[in-house]
Motif scaffolding. Sequence first.
Motif, PDB file in Angstrom:
ATOM      1  N   HIS A 243       0.855  -1.187   0.000  1.00 13.09           N
ATOM      2  CA  HIS A 243       0.000   0.000   0.000  1.00 13.09           C
ATOM      3  C   HIS A 243       0.892   1.239   0.000  1.00 13.09           C
ATOM      4  N   ILE A 244       0.830   2.003  -1.067  1.00 16.99           N
ATOM      5  CA  ILE A 244       1.587   3.258  -1.161  1.00 16.99           C
ATOM      6  C   ILE A 244       0.601   4.415  -1.019  1.00 16.99           C
ATOM      7  N   THR A 245       0.791   5.211   0.014  1.00 12.81           N
ATOM      8  CA  THR A 245      -0.078   6.364   0.264  1.00 12.81           C
ATOM      9  C   THR A 245       0.686   7.630  -0.086  1.00 12.81           C
ATOM     10  N   TYR A 246       0.147   8.386  -1.024  1.00 12.07           N
ATOM     11  CA  TYR A 246       0.762   9.651  -1.426  1.00 12.07           C
ATOM     12  C   TYR A 246       0.114  10.796  -0.642  1.00 12.07           C
ATOM     13  N   ASN A 247       0.944  11.762  -0.263  1.00 10.67           N
ATOM     14  CA  ASN A 247       0.494  12.903   0.547  1.00 10.67           C
ATOM     15  C   ASN A 247      -0.240  12.428   1.812  1.00 10.67           C
ATOM     16  N   PRO A 248       0.398  11.580   2.623  1.00  9.88           N
ATOM     17  CA  PRO A 248      -0.310  11.039   3.796  1.00  9.88           C
ATOM     18  C   PRO A 248      -0.696  12.105   4.808  1.00  9.88           C
ATOM     19  N   GLN A 249       0.047  13.220   4.848  1.00 13.81           N
ATOM     20  CA  GLN A 249      -0.253  14.293   5.789  1.00 13.81           C
ATOM     21  C   GLN A 249      -0.989  15.454   5.126  1.00 13.81           C
ATOM     22  N   GLY A 250      -1.369  15.278   3.848  1.00 19.29           N
ATOM     23  CA  GLY A 250      -2.030  16.357   3.123  1.00 19.29           C
ATOM     24  C   GLY A 250      -3.542  16.280   3.228  1.00 19.29           C
ATOM     25  N   ASP A 251      -4.199  17.153   2.473  1.00 23.13           N
ATOM     26  CA  ASP A 251      -5.659  17.224   2.505  1.00 23.13           C
ATOM     27  C   ASP A 251      -6.314  16.085   1.743  1.00 23.13           C
ATOM     28  N   GLU A 252      -5.659  15.613   0.673  1.00 22.30           N
ATOM     29  CA  GLU A 252      -6.253  14.578  -0.166  1.00 22.30           C
ATOM     30  C   GLU A 252      -5.276  13.419  -0.349  1.00 22.30           C
ATOM     31  N   PRO A 253      -5.083  12.610   0.680  1.00 23.21           N
ATOM     32  CA  PRO A 253      -4.196  11.446   0.513  1.00 23.21           C
ATOM     33  C   PRO A 253      -4.819  10.416  -0.417  1.00 23.21           C
ATOM     34  N   SER A 254      -3.999   9.749  -1.194  1.00 20.98           N
ATOM     35  CA  SER A 254      -4.471   8.695  -2.097  1.00 20.98           C
ATOM     36  C   SER A 254      -3.589   7.474  -1.910  1.00 20.98           C
ATOM     37  N   THR A 255      -4.211   6.297  -1.964  1.00 19.03           N
ATOM     38  CA  THR A 255      -3.496   5.046  -1.723  1.00 19.03           C
ATOM     39  C   THR A 255      -3.635   4.141  -2.937  1.00 19.03           C
ATOM     40  N   LYS A 256      -2.512   3.571  -3.354  1.00 22.47           N
ATOM     41  CA  LYS A 256      -2.497   2.583  -4.424  1.00 22.47           C
ATOM     42  C   LYS A 256      -2.117   1.229  -3.826  1.00 22.47           C
ATOM     43  N   VAL A 257      -2.912   0.209  -4.158  1.00 23.74           N
ATOM     44  CA  VAL A 257      -2.702  -1.126  -3.618  1.00 23.74           C
ATOM     45  C   VAL A 257      -2.205  -2.040  -4.737  1.00 23.74           C
ATOM     46  N   LYS A 258      -1.152  -2.795  -4.435  1.00 19.40           N
ATOM     47  CA  LYS A 258      -0.574  -3.721  -5.408  1.00 19.40           C
ATOM     48  C   LYS A 258      -0.341  -5.061  -4.724  1.00 19.40           C
ATOM     49  N   GLN A 259      -0.827  -6.126  -5.345  1.00 22.23           N
ATOM     50  CA  GLN A 259      -0.601  -7.458  -4.803  1.00 22.23           C
ATOM     51  C   GLN A 259       0.750  -7.975  -5.298  1.00 22.23           C
ATOM     52  N   LEU A 260       1.646  -8.289  -4.361  1.00 28.24           N
ATOM     53  CA  LEU A 260       2.990  -8.727  -4.715  1.00 28.24           C
ATOM     54  C   LEU A 260       3.041 -10.218  -5.017  1.00 28.24           C
ATOM     55  N   THR A 261       2.362 -11.008  -4.212  1.00 30.57           N
ATOM     56  CA  THR A 261       2.363 -12.453  -4.419  1.00 30.57           C
ATOM     57  C   THR A 261       1.161 -13.048  -3.687  1.00 30.57           C
ATOM     58  N   SER A 262       0.778 -14.253  -4.079  1.00 28.23           N
ATOM     59  CA  SER A 262      -0.346 -14.925  -3.425  1.00 28.23           C
ATOM     60  C   SER A 262      -0.181 -16.435  -3.566  1.00 28.23           C
ATOM     61  N   LYS A 263      -0.883 -17.157  -2.686  1.00 26.37           N
ATOM     62  CA  LYS A 263      -0.873 -18.619  -2.734  1.00 26.37           C
ATOM     63  C   LYS A 263      -2.262 -19.115  -2.369  1.00 26.37           C
ATOM     64  N   LYS A 264      -2.736 -20.078  -3.144  1.00 21.83           N
ATOM     65  CA  LYS A 264      -4.089 -20.608  -2.952  1.00 21.83           C
ATOM     66  C   LYS A 264      -4.017 -22.063  -2.517  1.00 21.83           C
ATOM     67  N   GLU A 265      -4.794 -22.386  -1.475  1.00 26.85           N
ATOM     68  CA  GLU A 265      -4.927 -23.777  -1.037  1.00 26.85           C
ATOM     69  C   GLU A 265      -6.377 -24.204  -1.262  1.00 26.85           C
ATOM     70  N   VAL A 266      -6.570 -25.156  -2.137  1.00 24.56           N
ATOM     71  CA  VAL A 266      -7.908 -25.659  -2.448  1.00 24.56           C
ATOM     72  C   VAL A 266      -8.293 -26.683  -1.389  1.00 24.56           C
ATOM     73  N   VAL A 267      -9.457 -26.473  -0.740  1.00 24.35           N
ATOM     74  CA  VAL A 267      -9.913 -27.360   0.333  1.00 24.35           C
ATOM     75  C   VAL A 267     -11.033 -28.271  -0.188  1.00 24.35           C
ATOM     76  N   GLY A 268     -12.158 -27.683  -0.603  1.00 25.17           N
ATOM     77  CA  GLY A 268     -13.257 -28.448  -1.192  1.00 25.17           C
ATOM     78  C   GLY A 268     -13.861 -29.482  -0.276  1.00 25.17           C
ATOM     79  N   GLN A 269     -14.204 -29.105   0.931  1.00 23.73           N
ATOM     80  CA  GLN A 269     -14.829 -30.056   1.854  1.00 23.73           C
ATOM     81  C   GLN A 269     -15.738 -29.311   2.830  1.00 23.73           C
ATOM     82  N   LYS A 270     -16.608 -30.078   3.482  1.00 22.34           N
ATOM     83  CA  LYS A 270     -17.473 -29.523   4.513  1.00 22.34           C
ATOM     84  C   LYS A 270     -16.638 -29.116   5.725  1.00 22.34           C
ATOM     85  N   LEU A 271     -17.129 -28.097   6.423  1.00 20.51           N
ATOM     86  CA  LEU A 271     -16.441 -27.658   7.632  1.00 20.51           C
ATOM     87  C   LEU A 271     -16.680 -28.675   8.749  1.00 20.51           C
ATOM     88  N   PRO A 272     -15.628 -29.348   9.251  1.00 16.78           N
ATOM     89  CA  PRO A 272     -15.822 -30.331  10.332  1.00 16.78           C
ATOM     90  C   PRO A 272     -16.267 -29.636  11.626  1.00 16.78           C
TER      91      PRO A 272
END
Length: 407
Positions: A243-272
């Motif tokens: 998360h990069i926030t530009y002008n964090p102390q200013g009147d109109e801060p703006s944040t850009k979000v970038k996903q760097l990496t991810s991992k998925k675990e497939v479960v596919g079952q009822k909740l015990p």
Amino acid sequence: MEILEKIPAFVRISGPPNSNFLVGYPGISATMPRIEGKVEIRPGSGYTAPVAISFVSIGLYRKETIHPHADGVISGRLAAPRKELRKLVAKEQRLYQCPAGMPYEMVMAMDLPFMLMIPVSGSGSEDILNVPPASLTLPSRVAETYYELEVSVRQGHTELTKHTFPVPITRYDTLSSFGMYNRPETQERVSDHLVTLCMVLERWSFGPNDPVEVSVRLTPNPDWIVKARKVSISKIVVAIEEHITYNPQGDEPSTKVKQLTSKKEVVGQKLPESGYETRINIKFPAKELRDSDGYLPPGKPAFPLYEVSGFTTSATLYKIDYFLTVKAHMSSCRDITLRQKIVVSPFDYKTCHDELPAIQEAAQVAYRIGQEGPRLPAPVIIYPSDTAMLRRVNMTKVGNERKLIIQ
């Protein structure tokens, strides 16, 4: 005399022997981070032409720039201009002043030692804000922070000339080997009063290629067990976001979000009824420094080489934060998302661990300096009238000619 005033002086800065300008570890106040060295002034024309010097001063300045739209293509309208900030970090010091009543002094050479203390955090929160952020340049230069030593020289009645020298600064208060980052962090959230998602992060500071291990547990609500039996777990996704926030102390801060990496675990079952528990491992992404031929490209003098594109930092015009998110995708129940703030260091865990003995040694040296007071070598000023002037500028006299000693 006016001609002598116009002869430019050659100015450079040299650090301590076998060392860099930067001494100590910025961000760790016990090491008394500081910049040590000396300003060297020599004749700018020839070897034995004296130069007129009125005064010499030095200061450390921080420059910040942001351009939030530099990494994208904007069509149909003009992008906002790059915003810049320049701020004095270490108090400016006057290293030389000619005697009162004289416009200048003629000198052959000057070596002026200096020590600039870098601000450190104290007990008050206002001191923490003054700790300079690390040098950093993001891709496409959307945000930059860099430092310069600025030497100001006045030669007689001529205009003030300024000479800048880049100084890369790295912060060491986010090392993943510090104990405060190795305490477990836990979060919980309930969805539809049916399922509780719990995540546990054993440590929360990471560097390039460091393993990130998160424990995830889904448990049904025993008071709603009939409905909870209908819940199915589809998959669990773990991701790291920047998360990069530009002008964090200013009147109109703006944040850009970038996903760097991810991992998925497939479960596919009822909740015990006893719940579902898993551990997901993900590697923090690293930037490849070498080119396709295996060579390190020449670095920029103002920026250290990092194996990460960015790290946790907070400046005046921008700040960068990192989050670990865990999302459980389910049926017969709304999805649950947890977001845990983490700290990203420019160094991997091994480098952080190997740096600890050097930090302890620097703290001991700083303690002695604090007790005895900083000591600097005496300035060296060589005047044209000095009897040993020629030898001190590596020259000698052969007959009626002045020649370099190397000849």
